[in-house]
Design an enzyme around this catalytic site. Sequence first.
Site, PDB file in Angstrom:
ATOM      1  CB  SER A  43      18.300  39.990  24.015  1.00  0.00           C
ATOM      2  OG  SER A  43      19.473  40.684  24.751  1.00  0.00           O
ATOM      3  CE  LYS A  86      17.949  39.864  28.563  1.00  0.00           C
ATOM      4  NZ  LYS A  86      18.130  39.527  27.298  1.00  0.00           N
TER       5      LYS A  86
END
Length: 177
Positions: A43, A86
Amino acid sequence: METKSVSFKQVFKEIISTVVLAAIIAFLILKFIGGTTIVDGISMEPTLKTNDFILVNRIGFLLDDLKYGDIIQFHSPYKEKKDFIKRVIAVEGDTVEIKNNRVYVNENELVENYTMTKGITGFTNEKYWEIGKDEVFVLGDNREHSNDSRAFGPIKTDSIVGIAFLRLYPFKEIKKF
């Protein structure tokens, strides 16, 4: 002149006590000031890849505000015993909007040269979020394969473990963030 004889046992005790003290100090530093984590998943590609070994500053965000672009480690919003990594793209007081497959923060389109898709969100539905007190909005750099704030909304800052600041492995890709 007199000399004092030191036995092997005394030297061994001194070495062991020094090693134990160093281990305790290292543990306390890693537990409360900094930590390590190994990336698992795609990701955050191309910035971070599976098996990258990174250092995380556990107190930096407590002493200073989070900044746009910070890469953070935080507890899963799904109550799993798992952490996510993230990028912060919006902070308290900001608005985030996805329209025409692009991300806008405070009505300005993000310029994201670090993403796999050069800013395309992979999310065609129009959405709008207001980032509340003690919240941040996070996205993965590989938007097509990221479970992030587009799915679970802004995250609370008290779920943040720390800010990634250094990739140590692979050695040929050591990098400060």
